[in-house]
Design a protein around this motif. Structure first.
Motif: not given
Length: 360
Positions: A225-230, A234-236, A241-242, A329-334
């Protein structure tokens, strides 16, 4: 839940317990030992031969017959130390007695009116307050040095910085030496910082190894996920986080929601920790893939070590680690959302769902 799923759950819990052991209070046995943990304590009425401690907080309420060596966020000496004290910490406070010398590199040092130091004092700190008894010489480098009304220094005082207060407390000579602060703090504080980073790195490696061993496909999915759609990851990560703290605060407003907010806060802290590890692992896996290396264990080690090194760099290191964390964090959420959706689909078809993030 299948037997395989139950085994995985037990293994996860066991690993988490081992990891968390490094962050809970540790009572020191009555012998010479090296101890580390969130809090290292010599209890009142307890006697220890010597103490070497690396922890968030070191508290001595009992007796140490020998020397004390501590690297910590804070060091508190309320009891008695028969030997010398060496400390590198954010803050050092002495309320008890030290028969030997005291050497400290700290953000602040306070020797209260109930404290007695039988030897010499050598300090490099941001601020120093002496209101107790010092039977030897004092060598102090600090921005501010305050001598209290109850202070008593039997020997000489050499200092660098701003000296204020009861200078009559010094029985010997008072000499200004602007080089003292540089000499004392130039080495001890960086060493303390690197030691703390090594401790955190060891905990991260332990938890990271558990995650990769127990959930290999789930971990690979996060790296993909991080490699294909960073950008989306990141936005997720930023949204999580907020958004999660806002929801926790909203829950805490009501009496019924307070217990959920407390439990949620602990869960969010764990989520952040795992997000940091996965972020560093995923970025390292992507960079290694660019040179034809596909090894998840190597990626874990490279990512966590690189993150620890970056943490030592001012400003830039922090920004890079923050970016990597948001990706993780975003990739983990996905990944968790996709797993939950898979479980619901299986349940809707009458199938038993997996017991972990992935049915590896």
């Amino acid at each position: 839940m299948t037997s395989t799923s139950r085994v995985r759950t037990v293994l996860v819990l066991a690993v988490l317990v081992l990891v968390v052991v490094g962050t809970v209070p540790v009572a020191v046995a009555a012998q010479s030992e090296s101890r580390s943990g969130g809090t290292v304590v010599v209890e009142a009425g307890e006697t220890v031969d010597e103490l070497e401690a690396f922890a968030g907080t070191v508290i001595i309420e009992g007796t140490v017959t020998g020397d004390v060596s501590a690297v910590a966020g804070s060091v508190q000496i309320d009891g008695a130390v028969g030997g010398d004290v060496e400390a590198a910490a954010g803050s050092v406070q002495i309320d008890g007695s030290v028969d030997g010398d005291v050497e400290a590199a700290a953000g602040s040092l306070e020797i209260t009116d109930e404290a007695t130091i039988g030897g010499d004092l050598s300090v490099g700190a941001g601020s120093v307050l002496i209101d107790g008894t010092l039977e030897g010489d004092a060598k102090i480098g600090a921005e501010t040095i305050q001598l209290g009304d109850d202070a008593s220094i039997a020997g000489d005082l050499r200092y660098g910085g701003s000296l204020e207060g009861n200078t009559d407390a010094v029985a010997g000579e008072i000499t200004e030496d602007s080089s003292i602060g540089i000499d004392l703090t130039g080495t001890a504080v960086p060493i303390a910082s690197w030691l703390f980073s090594a401790y955190v790195l060891a905990l991260n490696l332990l938890l990271g190894a558990a995650l990769l061993a127990l959930f290999p496909r789930f971990s690979d999915g996060i790296a993909d996920r991080v490699a294909t759609d960073p950008l989306r990851a990141g936005l997720t990560g930023f949204a999580l986080l907020v958004g999660i703290p806002v929801l926790l605060v909203a829950a805490a407003i009501t009496v019924i929601g307070i217990p959920f907010a407390v439990v949620g806060a602990f869960g969010f802290a764990l989520l952040i920790w795992i997000g940091i590890i996965y972020g560093r692992y995923a970025v390292a896996a992507w960079l290694l893939s660019l040179v034809g290396v596909d090894n998840r264990w190597l990626a874990l080690v490279v990512g966590l070590v690189a993150g620890a090194v970056l943490a030592q760099l001012p400003v830039l290191g922090g920004l890079l680690n923050l970016l990597v964390f948001l990706l993780g964090l975003g990739a983990l959420g996905f990944g968790l959302y996709a797993h939950r959706r898979q479980v619901r689909e299986q349940e809707s078809h009458g199938e038993s769902g997996p017991g972990g993030p992935t049915a590896d």
